[in-house]
Design a protein around this motif. Sequence first.
Motif, mmCIF file in Angstrom:
data_model
loop_
_atom_site.group_PDB
_atom_site.id
_atom_site.type_symbol
_atom_site.label_atom_id
_atom_site.label_comp_id
_atom_site.label_asym_id
_atom_site.label_seq_id
_atom_site.Cartn_x
_atom_site.Cartn_y
_atom_site.Cartn_z
ATOM 1 N N VAL A 95 8.966 1.525 -6.224
ATOM 2 C CA VAL A 95 7.855 0.822 -5.370
ATOM 3 C C VAL A 95 6.550 0.570 -5.920
ATOM 4 O O VAL A 95 5.790 -0.206 -6.050
ATOM 5 C CB VAL A 95 7.918 1.448 -4.013
ATOM 6 N N ARG A 96 6.023 1.823 -6.530
ATOM 7 C CA ARG A 96 4.571 2.000 -6.922
ATOM 8 C C ARG A 96 4.600 1.529 -8.350
ATOM 9 O O ARG A 96 3.431 1.578 -8.764
ATOM 10 C CB ARG A 96 3.860 3.494 -6.609
ATOM 11 N N GLY A 97 5.680 1.718 -9.034
ATOM 12 C CA GLY A 97 5.493 1.250 -10.467
ATOM 13 C C GLY A 97 4.939 2.432 -11.581
ATOM 14 O O GLY A 97 4.325 2.053 -12.353
ATOM 15 N N LEU A 98 4.942 3.605 -10.946
ATOM 16 C CA LEU A 98 4.401 4.643 -11.798
ATOM 17 C C LEU A 98 5.476 4.908 -12.953
ATOM 18 O O LEU A 98 6.777 5.020 -12.786
ATOM 19 C CB LEU A 98 4.336 5.891 -11.038
ATOM 20 N N GLU A 99 4.686 5.290 -14.086
ATOM 21 C CA GLU A 99 5.612 5.568 -15.104
ATOM 22 C C GLU A 99 6.276 6.976 -15.065
ATOM 23 O O GLU A 99 5.666 7.956 -14.619
ATOM 24 C CB GLU A 99 4.444 5.704 -16.313
ATOM 25 N N GLU A 100 7.594 6.876 -15.569
ATOM 26 C CA GLU A 100 8.319 8.191 -15.660
ATOM 27 C C GLU A 100 7.581 9.374 -16.319
ATOM 28 O O GLU A 100 7.335 10.442 -15.599
ATOM 29 C CB GLU A 100 9.634 7.963 -16.358
ATOM 30 N N LYS A 101 7.028 9.046 -17.191
ATOM 31 C CA LYS A 101 6.286 10.244 -18.010
ATOM 32 C C LYS A 101 5.109 10.758 -17.110
ATOM 33 O O LYS A 101 4.631 11.983 -17.403
ATOM 34 C CB LYS A 101 5.826 9.722 -19.480
ATOM 35 N N TRP A 112 11.519 15.955 -4.021
ATOM 36 C CA TRP A 112 11.104 15.349 -5.190
ATOM 37 C C TRP A 112 11.604 14.065 -5.627
ATOM 38 O O TRP A 112 11.113 13.152 -5.973
ATOM 39 C CB TRP A 112 10.718 16.185 -6.102
ATOM 40 N N SER A 113 12.952 14.265 -5.749
ATOM 41 C CA SER A 113 13.586 13.048 -6.211
ATOM 42 C C SER A 113 13.571 11.865 -5.504
ATOM 43 O O SER A 113 13.650 10.740 -6.117
ATOM 44 C CB SER A 113 15.375 13.223 -6.418
ATOM 45 N N PHE A 114 13.606 11.912 -4.032
ATOM 46 C CA PHE A 114 13.336 10.938 -3.306
ATOM 47 C C PHE A 114 11.910 10.306 -3.514
ATOM 48 O O PHE A 114 11.842 9.229 -3.831
ATOM 49 C CB PHE A 114 13.408 11.288 -1.718
ATOM 50 N N LEU A 115 10.882 11.177 -3.587
ATOM 51 C CA LEU A 115 9.581 10.513 -3.586
ATOM 52 C C LEU A 115 9.505 9.871 -5.316
ATOM 53 O O LEU A 115 8.806 9.044 -5.244
ATOM 54 C CB LEU A 115 8.769 11.941 -3.892
ATOM 55 N N GLU A 116 10.282 10.438 -6.170
ATOM 56 C CA GLU A 116 10.088 9.842 -7.343
ATOM 57 C C GLU A 116 10.738 8.648 -7.593
ATOM 58 O O GLU A 116 10.274 7.560 -8.310
ATOM 59 C CB GLU A 116 11.365 10.742 -8.367
ATOM 60 N N GLU A 151 0.895 -1.147 0.129
ATOM 61 C CA GLU A 151 -0.018 0.116 -0.133
ATOM 62 C C GLU A 151 0.826 1.226 -0.051
ATOM 63 O O GLU A 151 2.034 1.273 0.428
ATOM 64 C CB GLU A 151 -0.977 0.035 1.362
ATOM 65 N N SER A 152 0.242 2.418 -0.255
ATOM 66 C CA SER A 152 1.150 3.757 -0.695
ATOM 67 C C SER A 152 1.492 4.254 0.824
ATOM 68 O O SER A 152 0.760 4.186 1.772
ATOM 69 C CB SER A 152 0.082 4.752 -1.350
ATOM 70 N N ILE A 153 2.657 4.807 0.890
ATOM 71 C CA ILE A 153 2.804 5.395 2.184
ATOM 72 C C ILE A 153 3.057 6.868 1.652
ATOM 73 O O ILE A 153 3.819 7.861 2.678
ATOM 74 C CB ILE A 153 4.228 5.068 2.613
ATOM 75 N N LEU A 154 2.703 7.468 0.634
ATOM 76 C CA LEU A 154 2.660 8.725 0.238
ATOM 77 C C LEU A 154 2.332 9.762 1.317
ATOM 78 O O LEU A 154 2.878 11.022 1.395
ATOM 79 C CB LEU A 154 1.960 8.949 -1.210
ATOM 80 N N GLY A 155 1.143 9.370 1.891
ATOM 81 C CA GLY A 155 0.586 10.378 2.891
ATOM 82 C C GLY A 155 1.689 10.653 4.129
ATOM 83 O O GLY A 155 1.519 11.965 4.703
ATOM 84 N N TYR A 156 2.734 9.912 4.213
ATOM 85 C CA TYR A 156 3.674 10.014 5.356
ATOM 86 C C TYR A 156 4.803 10.977 4.899
ATOM 87 O O TYR A 156 5.583 11.480 5.623
ATOM 88 C CB TYR A 156 4.141 8.760 5.770
ATOM 89 N N PHE A 157 4.792 11.221 3.642
ATOM 90 C CA PHE A 157 5.890 12.364 2.933
ATOM 91 C C PHE A 157 5.417 13.571 3.203
ATOM 92 O O PHE A 157 6.523 14.658 3.032
ATOM 93 C CB PHE A 157 6.137 11.811 1.292
ATOM 94 N N VAL A 158 4.164 13.856 3.503
ATOM 95 C CA VAL A 158 3.809 15.328 3.759
ATOM 96 C C VAL A 158 3.349 15.612 5.023
ATOM 97 O O VAL A 158 2.766 14.724 5.471
ATOM 98 C CB VAL A 158 2.817 15.679 2.645
ATOM 99 N N ASP A 159 3.454 16.705 5.457
ATOM 100 C CA ASP A 159 2.870 17.325 6.885
ATOM 101 C C ASP A 159 1.965 18.285 6.209
ATOM 102 O O ASP A 159 2.217 19.494 6.052
ATOM 103 C CB ASP A 159 4.029 17.901 7.554
#
Lengths: 208, 459
Positions: free
Chosen positions: B332-338, B322-326, B304-312
Amino acid sequence: MRVLRVHLVGWTASFRYPIFVTGYQPTLPVPPVSTIYGLISAAKGEYVTPQDTKVGYVMRSDAKGVDLETIYMLSNDNSVKSNVYKREFLLNPDLYIYLTNLSFKEAFKKPEYSLLLGRSSDLIMVTEIKEIELIQKHGRKRVGGTVVPFCEEGIWGPLQALPMYFSNTIPREVIGIKPYYVLGDFIEYEGDSFLYDEELEWGVYIHG
Amino acid sequence: MNNIFTYTGNPFVDAGITAMLVWLGKEKPEDIEDYEVKNLIDEITDLYTKDGWNKIMYSIFPNSKLTNPSVKDKKGEYTKFLNELLSEVTVLGNGGNCIACGRRNYKRQFTKTQVPLTGTSDFINFFSYGKEGADYCSVCALAIQFSPLIFYKAGNLVCLQSNNKEAEKIYANKCKTFIDMQKATKNYTGCNDEGYTNPVNALFHLASDIILTYDRRDWQKDNTNIRLYYFTNFNQPPIDNLSIFDMPDKIFKFLAYALQHEEKDNWKKVIKRGYISTKKVNLEDEEKYKNLRNDVYERLLRGESILGYFVDTSERKTLVGWSFLEYYMKGVRGLEEKRLETIKRVSDDIAELIKAKGNVRRLTQLETAKTYGEFRNVLRLVIKDRINAGFERPLFTIDEYEKYLFPEGNLSWKETQDLIIFRLYEQLHNWLTGNEEIKEIVIGEESDNEIEKEELSYE
Ligand SMILES: [Zn+2]
């Protein structure tokens, strides 16, 4: 390569780790090769081994659950005790098997014995039997839902010692035990050891 | 005589082999000689009969020569058993019915007394053809006797397995160092125990340890998955006496990336936010929280996503760049570069507009949109704003919208929203906090819950 592709679906499935006899019984995410030969033997009504047909398979399921079940433990002094186990099972198994011997078509049209994926309650049914062409597709392809012998280049995943099939002697013996990568999930694979099912867009590893 | 061992895929046999490799300083299982095993037998019988270790043997080899109270000379009897197995050693063949190696035949059956989690002779209907145990060849049964050297204690015991045998060895080397220390100080405490009782936290701890031990190593090149068999083989085991925890290779790689990244301290902050507790915990003192459940770890293992933990959200700031998030989104999430590129560019354009017009309300609307329709409508308003403000380039093309912003429409909109918000915080945080005038607007915004209704109507 011309193969017979049989699609089977069911409600539940479970594949015991051969090494564990304990209070908690986990399930493998996909069957070992021996289960596939067992399944084909049930359909055919005869003992089937890799000498009769090579096989490939891809299995997926929706989720994993845990069930409580009563078991009966038989001792060597012939006493029987009942106990409770926790048994994992897979929900909505969806299995494609590929057979290099096309003559098994009739067996799956009218199976001799009931087809099971695990225990006697894990019934499955045939939904499609089709002759298809598996092609050699170079470059990246999605592979998974199967087991692949350890050390196959470009493949990775949890390891497990699993049998290829069983003898039909008394007592029955395991044959062809070796370490396998157990690919519950799909991974991206670059090599040429898998053939390719163009319609379903995944690689198929042929055992045997 | 060598060529007697090989990796089998059986976790206990392979753990024993890995232990032998590390203790003997060898590379490949096939290189281990039988006379070398003989020397190691003295080492383990010595160790296993020491008090701290002998206690642990009750949950590894119950009723064995090591633990049965009726056995007076534990060391002697166990040595005898191991030497018996050793005398039955044969080289690897081409086939066989041993359920671990499949390369030799079994000579007798083994139960949980010699092989953990194998049941007892009260289970004969569970074994092939009603035999009184499992069919292991003597060599595999012998290898298993060495596995406790590299078990880890985390409440129950842990047997670690990896497809990457180098990672396994790094871990086993740590266990050896730990035992060498016990020998040097004559303080025998049993398997390595660092106070973990939560197996998920233990898994992340062990993986981190493996990663950091070889700091220079390029973990990104390998596909390393780590599996923990978490078990107890106690005589009267609880029903939950076995669990399996898997860290897939993409999570292992991400962890390696995070721990070797210049932002590793920020990653640690993200982790700390994941601990679940009903009371206030002192996050300065690891001992106080290391066994609390961690939602970040658990989400990673569940996919499952942990995106929510990257923002306050309360401070409108991001914890990582951003590069870490990228890396996380792609690896991990398999998102396309584009897709990421497009979301980043669109977010930057929105940030530019918000800054130019001082329009913090748009940010609030993007943050609070609860449905796909609402969110889309705010983007429409942003497009209108941009036209009014004289920006010539459109916010996005139809193609970008369909392919990269919301490729699955309703299904993926939330992820897109989270990513846009992340980037907006990253771009706007300083502007939002550093500008007195804006600060006032922001405070005004927060007390003003009335979002203009007609402006949010759908088209
Ligand atoms: Zn063996």
